[in-house]
Design an enzyme around this catalytic site. Sequence first.
Site, mmCIF file in Angstrom:
data_model
loop_
_atom_site.group_PDB
_atom_site.id
_atom_site.type_symbol
_atom_site.label_atom_id
_atom_site.label_comp_id
_atom_site.label_asym_id
_atom_site.label_seq_id
_atom_site.Cartn_x
_atom_site.Cartn_y
_atom_site.Cartn_z
ATOM 1 N N ASP A 8 80.386 8.772 32.641
ATOM 2 C CA ASP A 8 81.159 9.961 32.985
ATOM 3 C C ASP A 8 82.639 9.569 32.821
ATOM 4 O OD1 ASP A 8 81.749 12.497 34.294
ATOM 5 O OD2 ASP A 8 82.260 11.304 36.053
ATOM 6 N N LEU A 9 83.527 10.531 32.747
ATOM 7 C CA LEU A 9 84.948 10.195 32.538
ATOM 8 C C LEU A 9 85.755 10.285 33.844
ATOM 9 C CD1 LEU A 9 87.296 9.537 30.599
ATOM 10 C CD2 LEU A 9 87.481 11.982 30.135
ATOM 11 N N ASP A 10 85.926 11.528 34.331
ATOM 12 C CA ASP A 10 86.757 11.733 35.533
ATOM 13 C C ASP A 10 86.088 11.073 36.734
ATOM 14 O OD1 ASP A 10 88.393 13.297 33.991
ATOM 15 O OD2 ASP A 10 87.708 15.200 34.780
ATOM 16 N N THR A 16 91.296 11.350 37.158
ATOM 17 C CA THR A 16 91.973 12.604 36.836
ATOM 18 C C THR A 16 91.698 13.692 37.876
ATOM 19 O OG1 THR A 16 90.181 12.796 35.277
ATOM 20 C CG2 THR A 16 92.354 12.448 34.349
ATOM 21 N N LYS A 44 84.090 18.092 41.900
ATOM 22 C CA LYS A 44 83.894 16.994 40.945
ATOM 23 C C LYS A 44 82.668 17.237 40.069
ATOM 24 C CE LYS A 44 86.293 13.409 43.426
ATOM 25 N NZ LYS A 44 86.207 12.187 44.225
ATOM 26 N N GLY A 45 82.855 17.103 38.766
ATOM 27 C CA GLY A 45 81.744 17.272 37.824
ATOM 28 C C GLY A 45 81.420 18.718 37.491
ATOM 29 N N VAL A 46 82.074 19.671 38.181
ATOM 30 C CA VAL A 46 81.816 21.103 37.942
ATOM 31 C C VAL A 46 82.670 21.561 36.754
ATOM 32 C CG1 VAL A 46 81.924 23.411 38.991
ATOM 33 C CG2 VAL A 46 81.380 21.422 40.410
ATOM 34 N N ARG A 48 84.985 23.919 34.170
ATOM 35 C CA ARG A 48 86.260 24.601 34.462
ATOM 36 C C ARG A 48 86.015 25.990 35.048
ATOM 37 N NH1 ARG A 48 89.986 24.801 29.386
ATOM 38 N NH2 ARG A 48 89.241 22.656 29.328
ATOM 39 N N SER A 113 80.670 13.604 29.681
ATOM 40 C CA SER A 113 81.599 14.248 30.628
ATOM 41 C C SER A 113 81.525 15.766 30.533
ATOM 42 C CB SER A 113 83.017 13.790 30.281
ATOM 43 O OG SER A 113 83.977 14.599 30.909
ATOM 44 N N ALA A 114 81.819 16.442 31.650
ATOM 45 C CA ALA A 114 81.888 17.903 31.642
ATOM 46 C C ALA A 114 83.216 18.397 31.076
ATOM 47 C CB ALA A 114 81.729 18.424 33.071
ATOM 48 N N SER A 115 84.179 17.502 30.965
ATOM 49 C CA SER A 115 85.536 17.922 30.596
ATOM 50 C C SER A 115 85.661 18.319 29.124
ATOM 51 C CB SER A 115 86.519 16.790 30.884
ATOM 52 O OG SER A 115 87.803 17.167 30.444
ATOM 53 N N LYS A 116 86.459 19.360 28.889
ATOM 54 C CA LYS A 116 86.786 19.737 27.507
ATOM 55 C C LYS A 116 88.055 19.016 27.066
ATOM 56 C CE LYS A 116 84.457 24.160 27.482
ATOM 57 N NZ LYS A 116 84.533 25.604 27.587
ATOM 58 N N ASN A 117 88.612 18.212 27.958
ATOM 59 C CA ASN A 117 89.832 17.461 27.633
ATOM 60 C C ASN A 117 89.550 15.972 27.450
ATOM 61 O OD1 ASN A 117 92.067 19.475 27.883
ATOM 62 N ND2 ASN A 117 91.156 19.750 29.907
ATOM 63 N N LYS A 144 76.236 19.980 34.231
ATOM 64 C CA LYS A 144 75.596 19.167 35.260
ATOM 65 C C LYS A 144 75.422 20.051 36.488
ATOM 66 C CE LYS A 144 78.353 15.269 33.581
ATOM 67 N NZ LYS A 144 79.460 14.351 33.834
ATOM 68 N N GLU A 168 78.156 7.581 37.162
ATOM 69 C CA GLU A 168 78.657 8.891 37.621
ATOM 70 C C GLU A 168 79.325 8.807 38.989
ATOM 71 O OE1 GLU A 168 79.222 12.066 37.723
ATOM 72 O OE2 GLU A 168 78.569 12.715 35.759
ATOM 73 N N ASP A 169 80.347 9.614 39.201
ATOM 74 C CA ASP A 169 81.002 9.642 40.525
ATOM 75 C C ASP A 169 80.659 10.910 41.307
ATOM 76 O OD1 ASP A 169 82.557 11.334 38.779
ATOM 77 O OD2 ASP A 169 84.061 11.395 40.370
HETATM 78 P P1 B16 Z 1 88.147 20.385 31.982
HETATM 79 P P2 B16 Z 1 83.637 14.638 34.422
HETATM 80 C C1 B16 Z 1 84.760 17.018 35.003
HETATM 81 O O1 B16 Z 1 84.785 15.785 34.332
HETATM 82 C C2 B16 Z 1 85.584 16.973 36.274
HETATM 83 O O2 B16 Z 1 84.979 16.099 37.222
HETATM 84 C C3 B16 Z 1 85.703 18.349 36.868
HETATM 85 O O3 B16 Z 1 86.509 18.317 38.019
HETATM 86 C C4 B16 Z 1 86.306 19.305 35.824
HETATM 87 O O4 B16 Z 1 86.391 20.630 36.315
HETATM 88 C C5 B16 Z 1 85.430 19.271 34.573
HETATM 89 O O5 B16 Z 1 85.351 17.955 34.088
HETATM 90 C C6 B16 Z 1 85.976 20.165 33.487
HETATM 91 O O6 B16 Z 1 87.195 19.644 33.041
HETATM 92 O O7 B16 Z 1 88.849 21.489 32.685
HETATM 93 O O8 B16 Z 1 89.053 19.260 31.536
HETATM 94 O O9 B16 Z 1 87.257 20.886 30.871
HETATM 95 O O10 B16 Z 1 83.685 14.119 35.824
HETATM 96 O O11 B16 Z 1 82.316 15.293 34.050
HETATM 97 O O12 B16 Z 1 84.110 13.613 33.407
HETATM 98 MG MG MG Z 2 83.192 12.630 37.255
#
Ligand code: B16
Ligand code: MG
Length: 215
Positions: A8-10, A16, A44-46, A48, A113-117, A144, A168-169
């Site tokens: 996982d990233l964040d 972040t 966390k992990g949810v 956007r 990771s769930a993040s689009k960044n 997730k 995972e955190d």
């Molecule tokens: P973004 P992970 C997740 O990353 C974050 O934990 C979560 O807080 C955030 O809303 C989600 O990414 C979406 O991020 O807005 O950058 O697309 O923990 O799955 O690496």
């Molecule tokens: Mg995370």
Amino acid sequence: MIKGCIFDLDGVIVDTAKYHFTAWRRLGREFGFELTEKQNERLKGVSRMGTLELILDWAGIEKTESEKFEMTERKNVWYRERILEMTESEILEGVMPFLEDLRAKNIPFALGSASKNSIPILNQIGIKDYFVDIIDGNRTTRSKPDPQTFELGAEALNLKPEECIVFEDSQKGIQAALSGGFHAVGIGKQEVLSKAHLVIPNFIGRTFEEIVELL
Ligand code: B16
Ligand code: MG
């Protein structure tokens, strides 16, 4: 036999969550809602949009789909301003030696990771090319606790779920790993991540063999 890893990233590679928190709190204040640190834990992990929907729910506010889209876009502009200032010094302690250990032993690893960044973040901290593949919110259709993110990660590594460790955190991420049949290692507190097969506070001083033995 364990042959690969998915990170996982964040909260695992970088912290972040604090930047997400600042940006969501700023958005919340526009409609008189003060997001707390405790509520942020649940984010966390949810995804956007999933995060915005939770915050609106807590605030007791309803918005149209287009208003919600505009709000998430605005929050993301603030968040991106901050992450584009990140440097490799923000990689969490112990992560680099652990990744180097995997590389030295030819253990392949992917991002999940769930993040689009995730790509701009990995570019900022200089480790994008370490990963066999980057599975993130741009490539998944189910968030997730659905295991899709990690299933795509295992596919990219050409491994079965039972041959991979997921780090995972978040509780949702651990749930996703477990329901997909992965070995789940929680990074953080035992009381928060108690469902994981193993919980460690961080990667400091850890080796791949040691983690495999503890599982
Ligand atoms: P973004 P992970 C997740 O990353 C974050 O934990 C979560 O807080 C955030 O809303 C989600 O990414 C979406 O991020 O807005 O950058 O697309 O923990 O799955 O690496
Ligand atoms: Mg995370």
